[in-house]
Design a protein around this motif. Structure first.
Motif, short mmCIF file in Angstrom:
data_model
loop_
_atom_site.label_atom_id
_atom_site.label_comp_id
_atom_site.label_asym_id
_atom_site.label_seq_id
_atom_site.Cartn_x
_atom_site.Cartn_y
_atom_site.Cartn_z
N THR A 104 1.84 36.45 17.97
CA THR A 104 0.53 36.02 17.52
C THR A 104 -0.30 37.24 17.12
O THR A 104 -0.02 38.38 17.53
N VAL A 105 -1.31 36.98 16.32
CA VAL A 105 -2.37 37.97 16.13
C VAL A 105 -3.31 37.81 17.31
O VAL A 105 -3.85 36.72 17.54
N TYR A 106 -3.47 38.86 18.10
CA TYR A 106 -4.26 38.74 19.33
C TYR A 106 -5.42 39.73 19.39
O TYR A 106 -6.19 39.75 20.36
N GLN A 146 -4.24 43.37 14.96
CA GLN A 146 -3.01 43.70 15.68
C GLN A 146 -2.26 42.44 16.06
O GLN A 146 -2.87 41.41 16.39
N TRP A 147 -0.92 42.52 16.01
CA TRP A 147 -0.10 41.35 16.34
C TRP A 147 1.15 41.77 17.09
O TRP A 147 1.55 42.93 17.08
N GLY A 148 1.78 40.79 17.75
CA GLY A 148 2.99 41.03 18.53
C GLY A 148 2.97 40.18 19.78
O GLY A 148 2.63 39.00 19.74
N ASP A 149 3.30 40.79 20.93
CA ASP A 149 3.35 40.08 22.20
C ASP A 149 2.03 40.26 22.93
O ASP A 149 1.77 41.31 23.54
N GLN A 182 -7.60 31.38 20.77
CA GLN A 182 -8.06 32.06 19.56
C GLN A 182 -6.92 32.76 18.83
O GLN A 182 -7.04 33.07 17.65
N ARG A 183 -5.85 33.02 19.53
CA ARG A 183 -4.75 33.78 18.93
C ARG A 183 -4.18 33.03 17.73
O ARG A 183 -4.04 31.82 17.76
N VAL A 184 -3.83 33.80 16.71
CA VAL A 184 -3.34 33.22 15.46
C VAL A 184 -1.82 33.17 15.50
O VAL A 184 -1.16 34.22 15.53
N PRO A 185 -1.23 31.98 15.52
CA PRO A 185 0.24 31.89 15.63
C PRO A 185 0.95 32.34 14.37
O PRO A 185 0.49 32.11 13.26
N ILE A 186 2.06 33.02 14.59
CA ILE A 186 2.91 33.49 13.49
C ILE A 186 4.19 32.66 13.50
O ILE A 186 4.86 32.53 14.53
N LYS A 187 4.51 32.10 12.36
CA LYS A 187 5.69 31.22 12.25
C LYS A 187 6.97 32.03 12.14
O LYS A 187 8.00 31.68 12.73
#
Length: 297
Positions: free
Chosen positions: A86-88, A97-100, A230-235
């Motif tokens: 996710t973008v967190y 920033q994104w990842g775990d 709020q985190r943006v999920p990444i497919k």
């Protein structure tokens, strides 16, 4: 007979001079450049991020500048480790920033867990750079490598600059260098103070809005999303070369050794009328990143 002649001269002197033809913009120069001025970007060096809402961002990887980190990124992408990424973090005027987000997942299998500090290289290590004639606030020498990367340096060493859209590897305190599992991109004023302190691994070349036009976070003074919702999920995060040929995106960069490239630099530094009346005579390195275009769109 003299009166009509004097009248004609007076009229000619009173007539305003024709306005000079507008100078072509950098974008117009690039658009008119011949096919020979463009170089293809290897699909092995294209990392795509597909978001759950259908948007996509494309990252041009820079394996010559961070070979171990980029190799890790390819391995991570191919392993499916990012399947729940996710973008967190979205910090205003700084980075996305994104990842775990949990920081609890074990590293992907097959990566180098502690890559070297791939922050700087000998000047010329990536080919003879085309010099940038305009001054830079953070480096005494700047230029553009044959492979299309803007570099800052001092004549002895060179490094990638933290410009808008550049992608870096999130890390803990030194000597940690990050694995590549968590990445960020610059979404604000170029934080050049980070140069040579973090591994830069690429540049967003398409779909930047999917990363920059997100709600800002507030957590920890770092733009973290305090509420997991709020985190943006990444497919999906994948290497373009791994997609079927019919689905594979293609991009090209304007070769810095092409004659038209120097003209684009001049157009950036000294923009013409009718809007610009005072040429700047200078341009920041981050404002003259090598043009990139999508092929077939």
């Amino acid at each position: 007979m003299l009166l009509p002649l004097f009248a004609l001269l007076a009229a000619a002197q009173a007539a305003p001079a024709p306005a000079p033809a507008p100078k072509p913009t950098a974008a117009q120069l690039a658009a008119a450049a011949p096919a020979s001025a463009w170089g293809a970007i290897d699909p092995q060096d294209l990392l795509l991020i597909d978001f759950a809402d259908g948007r996509r961002s494309m990252i041009w990887l820079a394996p010559a500048f961070a070979p171990v980190h980029v190799a890790n990124i390819r391995t991570i992408a191919r392993s499916g480790w990012w399947k729940d990424a996710t973008v967190y973090r979205v910090q205003d005027n700084y980075v996305t920033q994104w990842g775990d987000a949990t920081e609890k997942k074990p590293p992907a299998a097959g990566i180098v867990p502690k890559p070297p500090a791939e922050y700087e290289w000998a000047w010329g290590a990536h080919g003879v750079a085309v010099d940038n004639p305009y001054r830079d606030a953070y480096a005494t020498r700047t230029g553009f490598t044959p492979s299309g990367w803007a570099v800052a340096g001092d004549g002895a060493r060179q490094w990638l600059p933290h410009c808008y859209g550049m992608v870096g590897v999130a890390r803990d305190l030194a000597p940690d260098t990050g694995t590549g599992g968590d990445l960020y991109t610059v979404i604000g004023h170029a934080p050049r103070h980070l140069d040579r302190n973090i591994a830069l691994v690429g540049r967003v070349i398409d779909g930047m809005a999917a990363l920059s036009a997100l709600p800002r976070g507030t957590g920890g003074g770092l733009g973290l999303y305090e509420d997991p919702k709020q985190r943006v999920p990444i497919k999906r995060i994948a290497i373009a070369a791994d997609l079927p040929a019919a689905e594979r995106p293609a991009f090209e960069y304007l070769r810095p050794d092409a004659p038209v490239f120097a003209a684009t630099l001049e157009a950036r530094a000294n923009r013409g009328g009718p809007f610009f009346t005072v040429p700047a005579g200078a341009t920041d390195l981050c404002n003259v990143m090598v043009p990139v275009r999508v092929v077939g769109r």
